[in-house]
Design a protein around this motif. Structure first.
Motif, PDB file in Angstrom:
ATOM      1  N   SER A  10       5.188   2.141  37.737  1.00 58.45           N
ATOM      2  CA  SER A  10       5.741   3.453  37.411  1.00 58.45           C
ATOM      3  C   SER A  10       4.663   4.512  37.327  1.00 58.45           C
ATOM      4  CB  SER A  10       6.480   3.380  36.067  1.00 58.45           C
ATOM      5  OG  SER A  10       7.583   2.517  36.151  1.00 58.45           O
ATOM      6  N   ILE A  11       3.635   4.250  36.537  1.00 58.46           N
ATOM      7  CA  ILE A  11       2.605   5.265  36.359  1.00 58.46           C
ATOM      8  C   ILE A  11       1.650   5.278  37.538  1.00 58.46           C
ATOM      9  CG2 ILE A  11       0.634   5.956  34.942  1.00 58.46           C
ATOM     10  CD1 ILE A  11       3.262   6.562  33.663  1.00 58.46           C
ATOM     11  N   ASN A  14       4.017   5.981  41.156  1.00 62.37           N
ATOM     12  CA  ASN A  14       4.885   7.154  41.190  1.00 62.37           C
ATOM     13  C   ASN A  14       4.193   8.426  40.755  1.00 62.37           C
ATOM     14  OD1 ASN A  14       7.037   5.703  42.097  1.00 62.37           O
ATOM     15  ND2 ASN A  14       7.930   5.355  40.084  1.00 62.37           N
ATOM     16  N   VAL A  15       3.220   8.310  39.885  1.00 61.03           N
ATOM     17  CA  VAL A  15       2.631   9.507  39.322  1.00 61.03           C
ATOM     18  C   VAL A  15       1.239   9.792  39.843  1.00 61.03           C
ATOM     19  CG1 VAL A  15       1.959  10.627  37.191  1.00 61.03           C
ATOM     20  CG2 VAL A  15       3.922   9.113  37.225  1.00 61.03           C
ATOM     21  N   TYR A 137      -3.515   5.469  30.254  1.00 61.91           N
ATOM     22  CA  TYR A 137      -2.363   4.596  30.463  1.00 61.91           C
ATOM     23  C   TYR A 137      -2.799   3.132  30.552  1.00 61.91           C
ATOM     24  CZ  TYR A 137       1.253   1.963  32.674  1.00 61.91           C
ATOM     25  OH  TYR A 137       2.148   0.977  32.953  1.00 61.91           O
ATOM     26  N   THR A 163       1.661  14.801  27.813  1.00 60.89           N
ATOM     27  CA  THR A 163       2.172  14.933  29.170  1.00 60.89           C
ATOM     28  C   THR A 163       2.677  16.349  29.421  1.00 60.89           C
ATOM     29  OG1 THR A 163       2.764  12.603  29.393  1.00 60.89           O
ATOM     30  CG2 THR A 163       4.020  14.163  30.719  1.00 60.89           C
ATOM     31  N   TRP A 169       6.241  11.795  35.612  1.00 63.76           N
ATOM     32  CA  TRP A 169       6.069  10.463  35.054  1.00 63.76           C
ATOM     33  C   TRP A 169       6.628  10.349  33.644  1.00 63.76           C
ATOM     34  CZ3 TRP A 169       1.870  13.758  35.871  1.00 63.76           C
ATOM     35  CH2 TRP A 169       1.172  14.180  34.749  1.00 63.76           C
ATOM     36  N   ASP A 172       9.387   7.660  33.342  1.00 62.85           N
ATOM     37  CA  ASP A 172       8.846   6.317  33.518  1.00 62.85           C
ATOM     38  C   ASP A 172       8.060   5.876  32.288  1.00 62.85           C
ATOM     39  OD1 ASP A 172       9.848   5.757  36.086  1.00 62.85           O
ATOM     40  OD2 ASP A 172       8.270   6.929  37.017  1.00 62.85           O
TER      41      ASP A 172
END
Length: 305
Positions: A10-11, A14-15, A137, A163, A169, A172
């Motif tokens: 996810s991180i 996707n980010v 993260y 954030t 993100w 997520d």
């Protein structure tokens, strides 16, 4: 490592590996290549061009970083590790280089979810920039792997607090916290609720959605250097990036943030028909989030919305 594995995808993917070059062609063409090698929609041509670039100038730290990103995007994680190693050796004080190396090393490892090289790279990144989101993260991932689940959740919540409003993100990261909490019997509902999501700010430059614009990308210096490329090379590079994103969405149509990125990319390139097509596909694949998709498309000026 079930929850951790989900979180890393996810991180990490996707980010932190969606460069603004693919989202904002007008401002951030960041992966130069040879005009002879570059063909729109062909990620391998981007890699060949970057290989030529660092081959011609082995001391080009930014070129090595970009090559590492290109390898990573194509699933060549071991090659990405080697490219990022070059970047960190040339510019050891760059936190992004180190956190990128750490992520690539973690993804390249077949058995150890946090190999020694990855952990050391994240340590270096945090020492240079304690706010580096990728390193923060994965430092929390390391705590979770060490069974310090509460410590991991606490660190992820701190990252969530920092954030940017509407960042892609956010959902997520919240889901990761929920999953790790559920698996380990830790109640996180109240703590998550205390970190309230903030609606995208209407005055975002150029009318762009915060959700599509707040993704870490190449540095200003990189953008300025890349802007010296002939426009044909820039255009071919960007189209290759956008086509790669589109291909990933066909394989994973549930990635709503990815669809928003694709719509923005197409609008930036002036490809309004393709933007409208992306909008229709996004809605069809994600009916439960049709309202959000519509709102983002309106902000982006997608025709027919």
């Amino acid at each position: 490592m079930g929850a951790v594995g989900i979180a890393a995808v996810s991180i990490g993917y996707n980010v932190l590996h969606m460069p603004d070059a693919a989202l904002n062609a007008a401002n951030e063409p960041a992966l130069p290549s040879s005009p002879m090698a570059q063909q729109p929609g062909d990620p391998e041509s981007v890699i060949r061009g970057l290989q030529d670039r660092v081959g011609a100038n082995p001391n080009d730290a930014e070129g090595w970083q970009m090559l590492g990103w290109a390898y990573f995007e194509n699933g060549r994680h071991a090659d990405a590790v080697r490219a990022y190693r070059h970047a960190t050796k040339l510019v050891p004080g760059n936190a992004t280089f180190w956190s990128s190396l750490g992520e690539a090393a973690a993804m390249a490892s077949e058995h150890d979810p946090m190999p020694r090289e990855a952990a050391a790279a994240f340590d270096r990144a945090i020492a240079i920039d304690p706010k580096d989101p990728r390193a923060r993260y994965f430092m929390a991932v390391r705590k979770d792997l060490a069974k310090d689940h509460e410590g991991a959740i606490r660190d992820w919540l701190a990252l969530l607090t920092d954030t940017p409003p509407g960042a892609p993100w956010e959902a997520d990261l919240r889901r990761t916290i929920e999953q790790v909490g559920k698996i380990n019997g830790i109640d996180v509902a109240g703590r998550l609720a205390a970190v309230k999501p903030i609606a995208p700010h209407p005055s975002m430059g150029g009318g762009m959605s915060v959700a599509a614009a707040a993704i870490p990308g190449p540095s200003r210096e990189q953008m300025q250097a890349a802007s010296q490329l002939p426009k044909g090379q820039q255009d071919a590079m960007v189209e290759g990036m956008v086509s790669g994103l589109e291909a990933k969405l066909k394989a994973n149509p549930g990635n709503v943030d990815g669809w928003i990125m694709l719509m923005r990319s197409r609008m930036t390139l002036g490809e309004t028909v393709k933007a409208a097509s992306a909008y229709a596909q996004a809605k069809a694949a994600n009916p439960a989030q049709a309202g959000r998709i519509r709102d983002e498309a309106r902000i982006l000026g997608v025709p027919g919305v």
